[in-house]
Design a protein around this motif. Structure first.
Motif, short mmCIF file in Angstrom:
data_model
loop_
_atom_site.label_atom_id
_atom_site.label_comp_id
_atom_site.label_asym_id
_atom_site.label_seq_id
_atom_site.Cartn_x
_atom_site.Cartn_y
_atom_site.Cartn_z
N LEU A 82 50.83 29.37 58.59
CA LEU A 82 50.75 28.99 60.00
C LEU A 82 49.30 28.84 60.43
O LEU A 82 48.94 27.90 61.13
CB LEU A 82 51.46 30.02 60.88
N ALA A 105 54.30 21.19 64.39
CA ALA A 105 53.87 22.29 65.26
C ALA A 105 54.94 22.64 66.29
O ALA A 105 55.26 23.81 66.48
CB ALA A 105 52.55 21.93 65.95
N LYS A 108 57.88 24.54 64.82
CA LYS A 108 57.65 25.92 64.38
C LYS A 108 57.85 26.92 65.50
O LYS A 108 57.93 28.11 65.26
CB LYS A 108 56.25 26.04 63.78
N MET A 112 54.02 29.36 66.01
CA MET A 112 52.95 28.37 66.01
C MET A 112 52.15 28.45 67.29
O MET A 112 50.92 28.34 67.28
CB MET A 112 53.53 26.96 65.84
#
Length: 180
Positions: A82, A105, A108, A112
């Motif tokens: 990450l 992104a 996530k 994130m």
């Protein structure tokens, strides 16, 4: 025409991730390889020698390397991955890579978002500049005329993009499954 030494230098630099110390984890080797793939794809697209090599041999300029590097990081969920994924903001990603980055992104979620809010734009910019300087020292002719701003994002850009993405995650924005 690019001579053999320059081509070998580029290949050795690109595949240096495979020659790392054995005590490094597979994940850390893959993170470095992904970062190198994005970096060298950007260099090849802006350097004169890269453009010449690309016009002479399609294998020398495949943009797939950067996309695969981003996909490798985008598909992982560990804290190290990450952080490495968020650090891709240091590079000036083109339209396609930028869209892929944004979609990974947003997908996530909150993990994130946490990484994006921890970003230190000045450090990311400095990391990119240092990587470019090392590459220039190793192969000056390959990087002749490459402007740092064509590879590295500015502090302001990093701050704006990370903030916008963190806000997007906060509001549960996602890319359309058909587009990504």
């Amino acid at each position: 025409m690019i001579n053999g030494k320059k081509a070998v230098t580029l290949l050795l630099t690109f595949f240096s991730a495979f020659a790392m110390a054995e005590n490094e984890s597979r994940e850390m080797r893959e993170i470095k390889m992904a970062d190198d793939a994005v970096f060298w794809a950007l260099v090849a697209s802006v350097s004169e020698e890269g453009r010449i090599a690309c016009s002479q041999n399609a294998l020398a300029c495949s943009g797939d390397r950067a996309e695969l590097g981003l996909a490798l990081l985008g598909g992982r969920k560990s804290p190290e991955s990450l952080k490495a994924f968020a650090s891709m903001l240091k590079y000036k990603l083109d339209a396609g890579l930028s869209e892929d980055f944004m979609c990974y992104a947003l997908g996530k979620g909150h993990n994130m978002s946490r990484e994006l809010t921890r970003i230190k734009p000045d450090e990311l910019r400095s990391d990119c500049e240092q990587k470019l300087k090392k590459a220039e020292a190793a192969s000056p002719s390959l990087l002749r005329g490459v402007d740092v701003n064509s590879i590295c994002s500015t502090d302001v850009s990093i701050r704006e993009i990370s903030g916008a993405l963190a806000d997007g995650v906060k509001h549960s924005k996602r890319c359309s499954p058909g587009d990504f």
